[in-house]
Scaffold this motif. Structure first.
Motif, PDB file in Angstrom:
ATOM      1  N   ASP B 118      22.379  40.202  25.527  1.00  0.00           N
ATOM      2  CA  ASP B 118      21.962  38.823  25.257  1.00  0.00           C
ATOM      3  C   ASP B 118      21.517  38.611  23.800  1.00  0.00           C
ATOM      4  O   ASP B 118      20.562  37.896  23.517  1.00  0.00           O
ATOM      5  CB  ASP B 118      20.834  38.424  26.233  1.00  0.00           C
ATOM      6  CG  ASP B 118      20.728  36.926  26.364  1.00  0.00           C
ATOM      7  OD1 ASP B 118      21.733  36.234  26.092  1.00  0.00           O
ATOM      8  OD2 ASP B 118      19.626  36.440  26.696  1.00  0.00           O
ATOM      9  N   ILE B 119      22.226  39.275  22.905  1.00  0.00           N
ATOM     10  CA  ILE B 119      21.962  39.057  21.476  1.00  0.00           C
ATOM     11  C   ILE B 119      23.115  38.223  20.945  1.00  0.00           C
ATOM     12  O   ILE B 119      24.223  38.731  20.732  1.00  0.00           O
ATOM     13  CB  ILE B 119      21.822  40.400  20.721  1.00  0.00           C
ATOM     14  CG1 ILE B 119      20.595  41.136  21.258  1.00  0.00           C
ATOM     15  CG2 ILE B 119      21.682  40.188  19.214  1.00  0.00           C
ATOM     16  CD1 ILE B 119      20.454  42.550  20.793  1.00  0.00           C
ATOM     17  N   THR B 120      22.860  36.953  20.796  1.00  0.00           N
ATOM     18  CA  THR B 120      23.951  36.032  20.454  1.00  0.00           C
ATOM     19  C   THR B 120      23.984  35.679  18.974  1.00  0.00           C
ATOM     20  O   THR B 120      25.052  35.518  18.404  1.00  0.00           O
ATOM     21  CB  THR B 120      23.847  34.751  21.298  1.00  0.00           C
ATOM     22  OG1 THR B 120      22.495  34.305  21.244  1.00  0.00           O
ATOM     23  CG2 THR B 120      24.277  34.997  22.729  1.00  0.00           C
ATOM     24  N   ASN B 121      22.807  35.567  18.370  1.00  0.00           N
ATOM     25  CA  ASN B 121      22.770  35.191  16.957  1.00  0.00           C
ATOM     26  C   ASN B 121      22.948  36.425  16.073  1.00  0.00           C
ATOM     27  O   ASN B 121      22.033  37.229  15.919  1.00  0.00           O
ATOM     28  CB  ASN B 121      21.445  34.492  16.646  1.00  0.00           C
ATOM     29  CG  ASN B 121      21.417  33.925  15.239  1.00  0.00           C
ATOM     30  OD1 ASN B 121      22.344  34.147  14.455  1.00  0.00           O
ATOM     31  ND2 ASN B 121      20.370  33.197  14.913  1.00  0.00           N
ATOM     32  N   ARG B 122      24.113  36.572  15.492  1.00  0.00           N
ATOM     33  CA  ARG B 122      24.421  37.772  14.700  1.00  0.00           C
ATOM     34  C   ARG B 122      23.964  37.626  13.247  1.00  0.00           C
ATOM     35  O   ARG B 122      24.186  38.522  12.444  1.00  0.00           O
ATOM     36  CB  ARG B 122      25.925  38.079  14.715  1.00  0.00           C
ATOM     37  CG  ARG B 122      26.568  38.002  16.081  1.00  0.00           C
ATOM     38  CD  ARG B 122      26.238  39.236  16.903  1.00  0.00           C
ATOM     39  NE  ARG B 122      26.348  38.948  18.325  1.00  0.00           N
ATOM     40  CZ  ARG B 122      27.475  38.915  19.015  1.00  0.00           C
ATOM     41  NH1 ARG B 122      28.594  39.189  18.434  1.00  0.00           N
ATOM     42  NH2 ARG B 122      27.477  38.650  20.298  1.00  0.00           N
ATOM     43  N   ASP B 123      23.380  36.485  12.928  1.00  0.00           N
ATOM     44  CA  ASP B 123      22.952  36.292  11.535  1.00  0.00           C
ATOM     45  C   ASP B 123      21.478  36.643  11.324  1.00  0.00           C
ATOM     46  O   ASP B 123      20.923  36.374  10.256  1.00  0.00           O
ATOM     47  CB  ASP B 123      23.213  34.846  11.106  1.00  0.00           C
ATOM     48  CG  ASP B 123      24.705  34.602  10.908  1.00  0.00           C
ATOM     49  OD1 ASP B 123      25.366  35.488  10.326  1.00  0.00           O
ATOM     50  OD2 ASP B 123      25.206  33.570  11.372  1.00  0.00           O
ATOM     51  N   LEU B 124      20.877  37.216  12.340  1.00  0.00           N
ATOM     52  CA  LEU B 124      19.471  37.631  12.194  1.00  0.00           C
ATOM     53  C   LEU B 124      19.413  38.983  11.489  1.00  0.00           C
ATOM     54  O   LEU B 124      20.297  39.827  11.677  1.00  0.00           O
ATOM     55  CB  LEU B 124      18.816  37.754  13.571  1.00  0.00           C
ATOM     56  CG  LEU B 124      18.706  36.467  14.396  1.00  0.00           C
ATOM     57  CD1 LEU B 124      18.207  36.796  15.796  1.00  0.00           C
ATOM     58  CD2 LEU B 124      17.761  35.477  13.726  1.00  0.00           C
ATOM     59  N   TYR B 125      18.356  39.167  10.705  1.00  0.00           N
ATOM     60  CA  TYR B 125      18.164  40.463  10.047  1.00  0.00           C
ATOM     61  C   TYR B 125      17.606  41.457  11.067  1.00  0.00           C
ATOM     62  O   TYR B 125      16.632  41.163  11.761  1.00  0.00           O
ATOM     63  CB  TYR B 125      17.221  40.332   8.854  1.00  0.00           C
ATOM     64  CG  TYR B 125      17.930  39.850   7.613  1.00  0.00           C
ATOM     65  CD1 TYR B 125      18.582  40.750   6.784  1.00  0.00           C
ATOM     66  CD2 TYR B 125      17.986  38.494   7.296  1.00  0.00           C
ATOM     67  CE1 TYR B 125      19.269  40.322   5.661  1.00  0.00           C
ATOM     68  CE2 TYR B 125      18.669  38.051   6.174  1.00  0.00           C
ATOM     69  CZ  TYR B 125      19.314  38.972   5.353  1.00  0.00           C
ATOM     70  OH  TYR B 125      19.999  38.552   4.261  1.00  0.00           O
ATOM     71  N   ILE B 126      18.218  42.609  11.117  1.00  0.00           N
ATOM     72  CA  ILE B 126      17.829  43.608  12.134  1.00  0.00           C
ATOM     73  C   ILE B 126      16.377  44.023  11.964  1.00  0.00           C
ATOM     74  O   ILE B 126      15.631  44.148  12.932  1.00  0.00           O
ATOM     75  CB  ILE B 126      18.738  44.862  12.074  1.00  0.00           C
ATOM     76  CG1 ILE B 126      20.201  44.447  12.198  1.00  0.00           C
ATOM     77  CG2 ILE B 126      18.393  45.839  13.179  1.00  0.00           C
ATOM     78  CD1 ILE B 126      21.185  45.558  11.885  1.00  0.00           C
ATOM     79  N   ASN B 127      15.962  44.224  10.719  1.00  0.00           N
ATOM     80  CA  ASN B 127      14.591  44.714  10.484  1.00  0.00           C
ATOM     81  C   ASN B 127      13.520  43.687  10.845  1.00  0.00           C
ATOM     82  O   ASN B 127      12.345  44.019  10.933  1.00  0.00           O
ATOM     83  CB  ASN B 127      14.431  45.188   9.043  1.00  0.00           C
ATOM     84  CG  ASN B 127      14.725  44.110   8.040  1.00  0.00           C
ATOM     85  OD1 ASN B 127      15.689  43.357   8.177  1.00  0.00           O
ATOM     86  ND2 ASN B 127      13.900  44.006   7.017  1.00  0.00           N
ATOM     87  N   LYS B 128      13.954  42.428  11.065  1.00  0.00           N
ATOM     88  CA  LYS B 128      12.968  41.409  11.446  1.00  0.00           C
ATOM     89  C   LYS B 128      12.927  41.167  12.953  1.00  0.00           C
ATOM     90  O   LYS B 128      12.152  40.331  13.431  1.00  0.00           O
ATOM     91  CB  LYS B 128      13.265  40.100  10.697  1.00  0.00           C
ATOM     92  CG  LYS B 128      12.891  40.224   9.219  1.00  0.00           C
ATOM     93  CD  LYS B 128      13.166  38.992   8.440  1.00  0.00           C
ATOM     94  CE  LYS B 128      12.793  39.255   6.973  1.00  0.00           C
ATOM     95  NZ  LYS B 128      13.399  38.277   6.081  1.00  0.00           N
ATOM     96  N   LEU B 129      13.729  41.896  13.702  1.00  0.00           N
ATOM     97  CA  LEU B 129      13.733  41.744  15.159  1.00  0.00           C
ATOM     98  C   LEU B 129      12.573  42.525  15.771  1.00  0.00           C
ATOM     99  O   LEU B 129      11.979  43.376  15.112  1.00  0.00           O
ATOM    100  CB  LEU B 129      15.049  42.284  15.735  1.00  0.00           C
ATOM    101  CG  LEU B 129      16.356  41.617  15.287  1.00  0.00           C
ATOM    102  CD1 LEU B 129      17.538  42.415  15.814  1.00  0.00           C
ATOM    103  CD2 LEU B 129      16.423  40.182  15.777  1.00  0.00           C
ATOM    104  N   SER B 130      12.297  42.240  17.056  1.00  0.00           N
ATOM    105  CA  SER B 130      11.266  43.022  17.760  1.00  0.00           C
ATOM    106  C   SER B 130      11.811  44.438  17.989  1.00  0.00           C
ATOM    107  O   SER B 130      13.023  44.663  17.876  1.00  0.00           O
ATOM    108  CB  SER B 130      10.950  42.377  19.094  1.00  0.00           C
ATOM    109  OG  SER B 130      12.054  42.530  19.961  1.00  0.00           O
ATOM    110  N   HIS B 131      10.906  45.347  18.348  1.00  0.00           N
ATOM    111  CA  HIS B 131      11.329  46.751  18.524  1.00  0.00           C
ATOM    112  C   HIS B 131      12.433  46.860  19.583  1.00  0.00           C
ATOM    113  O   HIS B 131      13.436  47.560  19.382  1.00  0.00           O
ATOM    114  CB  HIS B 131      10.122  47.601  18.925  1.00  0.00           C
ATOM    115  CG  HIS B 131      10.454  49.039  19.134  1.00  0.00           C
ATOM    116  ND1 HIS B 131      10.798  49.882  18.103  1.00  0.00           N
ATOM    117  CD2 HIS B 131      10.545  49.782  20.270  1.00  0.00           C
ATOM    118  CE1 HIS B 131      11.054  51.077  18.587  1.00  0.00           C
ATOM    119  NE2 HIS B 131      10.913  51.041  19.901  1.00  0.00           N
ATOM    120  N   GLY B 132      12.243  46.133  20.690  1.00  0.00           N
ATOM    121  CA  GLY B 132      13.231  46.185  21.770  1.00  0.00           C
ATOM    122  C   GLY B 132      14.583  45.647  21.326  1.00  0.00           C
ATOM    123  O   GLY B 132      15.631  46.227  21.651  1.00  0.00           O
TER     124      GLY B 132
END
Lengths: 250, 279
Positions: B118-132
């Protein structure tokens, strides 16, 4: 098959290209910001004073001192070491980045800042020579000083693979400690036996004198000697870096 | 596929973590690496991926010496550590940078796994995501690399409950005959349905390295009411419904492997269980 493999010979231009691609995609913003800071400094400072040139040198050295910055933290070190490329390929990429890319990249921003200043200030000051900085600092851009600079860079690069955290400062401290130790050793020997250094000093002055004469007679020879020494130091520390990187465990 | 021969490994001279450790693993299996805290699970994964070098012995991964970290080996092995590193890249950029290092990488699979998580937005920066979320992106990438060996250290740590079941689903779909998956975990209940072979590490030695079927062939896992004959029982645990027991399967009774119970049984009765498996 040799029993002991001293250096892995796995070299692929494609993988080197992938490693460079990785670096540029991950770091282009950071490089741009650093370059812009240098541009502003070069623009704002008086080129004759050489302050922006000094900042340029420090920035290149700082970059080189963190060339193996990936090894500073456990997570990033694991990630870096697991990238499917050989140790020599990783080393070649870092060698290219520190000795060519950073030097040229920051030089472009430095000169751009100086030129920008010249163009903006030229209507107000006709005598301003935009290349005065380069003229004044000709020695800085000469081949021999570049080669000496490379040798210092190679020491910093080795420091960054050896020390991991705060590598730049630790390397500088180590260099300082090395020379301090050397001076202390000479003082100690002199104190132990004040006469013991006399023949050595005589010999040194003879060498120095002959060197000066030689230098006057043959400038090319001394130039070659210092260049060769710098190249040897550079190669030595990059080879050390290779072995250190290969032996790195996380 | 993986051959560990008589390795010694220690972080300090005083205390050896592994002494004369031998282990062999083959493709087509999902191995569960179990052990108490400090047993050396993460160290073993690091040794296999060439991040740590044994002081003695040899580690061969796909016929390459692991410590040489040859690119030919590294492109066929993916190690997902517990403490992950996330580069400053967007989710879609990860493939631009790292996919080229892995010859069997599949972009379609990467996108499909991200969809599953359920990760749909591929333009997010990985390092800014939650740990999970970070972990899900890296699991998707790890699976899409299609490496012959996949090493995972506590992969379900940090995943929410629905993501754990998705993880099991995608892992099951990614398991192939030519792939070896080694998962180190404490969350045995999360991965129970996934793992088909168990490796238990204790005090620097491999106590068990057996497929599920052989474990249930040799041992019997039962829930019983009332008292139990302690002589027959290798291990028992009381719970609200009675006693859960592990016994030697002398009468070839079909039982369902309870990983947690099995692990506790091995820890409690190591010598006896080793004898049973070696018989």
């Amino acid at each position: 098959m040799p029993k002991f493999i001293i250096m892995d010979t796995s070299l692929s231009l494609t993988r080197i290209k992938h490693l460079l691609n990785r670096y540029f995609i991950e770091n282009w913003k950071k490089d741009l910001y650093v370059g812009l800071v240098l541009l502003v400094i070069a623009f704002a400072s008086n080129p004759m004073a050489g302050f922006s040139g000094f900042v340029y040198m420090v920035m290149v050295l700082l970059y080189t001192g963190r060339i193996f910055g990936n090894l500073a933290h456990k997570e990033s070190a694991q990630h870096y070491l697991m990238i499917p490329a050989s140790t020599s390929e990783k080393l070649i990429v870092n060698l290219f980045l520190s000795h060519i890319y950073y030097v040229l990249l920051l030089l472009v921003f430095l000169v751009s800042g100086i030129l920008l200043r010249a163009f903006i200030l030229s209507p107000f000051c006709e005598t301003f020579n935009c290349f005065s900085f380069l003229d004044a600092k000709k020695s800085m851009f000469s081949f021999s000083s570049y080669v000496s600079f490379l040798s210092f860079q190679s020491i910093l690069a080795f420091g960054s693979v050896y020390f991991r955290k705060n590598a730049f400062i630790k390397t500088l401290l180590s260099i300082a400690a090395f020379f301090f130790f050397l001076v202390m050793l000479v003082i100690f020997i002199f104190r132990l036996n004040p006469d013991s250094l006399t023949p050595l000093m005589d010999q040194l002055s003879v060498i120095q004198e002959s060197f000066m004469i030689n230098r006057m007679l043959n400038y090319k020879t001394s130039f070659c000697m210092s260049t060769i020494i710098s190249i040897v130091i550079t190669c030595f520390f990059w080879i050390l870096s290779y072995f250190r990187l290969r032996e790195t465990e996380v | 596929m993986i051959e560990i021969k008589s390795i010694d490994f220690a972080y300090s001279k005083k205390q050896k973590l592994f002494q004369d450790l031998n282990l062999s693993m083959q493709s087509g299996h999902i191995y569960g690496l179990l052990g108490k805290n400090g047993a050396g699970k993460t160290s073993l994964l690091k040794i296999l991926s060439g991040l740590r070098f044994p002081q003695k012995g040899s580690v061969e991964v796909l016929a390459y010496r692991a410590e040489f970290r040859k690119p030919e080996m590294l492109r066929e092995i993916y190690f997902l550590p517990e403490e992950i590193f996330t580069p400053m890249l967007k989710i879609r950029q990860l493939t631009n940078v790292y996919a080229s290092f892995y010859p069997n990488f599949s972009l379609e699979q990467y996108n499909a796994y991200l969809e599953e998580f359920d990760i749909t937005n591929r333009d997010l920066y990985i390092n800014k995501l939650s740990h999970g979320q970070k972990k899900k992106v890296l699991i998707a990438f790890a699976l899409a690399c299609n490496t012959k060996i996949l090493l995972m250290d506590e992969p379900t740590n940090g995943l929410d409950i629905p993501s754990k079941s998705i993880f099991r689903k995608v892992m099951a779909s990614a398991a192939t005959e030519d792939r070896l998956v080694l998962i180190s975990t404490h969350q045995v209940r999360d991965l129970h349905s996934l793992i088909d072979s168990i490796i238990i590490l204790d005090n620097g030695e491999i106590v068990v390295n057996e497929p599920d079927e052989r474990i249930t062939q040799k041992l019997c896992f039962q829930a019983v009411d009332g008292d139990v004959d302690e002589k027959e029982v290798l291990y028992f645990e009381e719970n609200l419904r009675g006693n859960l027991i592990v016994t030697e399967n002398k009468h070839q009774i079909d039982s369902h492997l309870d990983l947690e119970l099995f692990f506790n049984a091995v820890m409690a009765n190591k010598k006896r269980i080793k004898e049973i498996f070696n018989a």
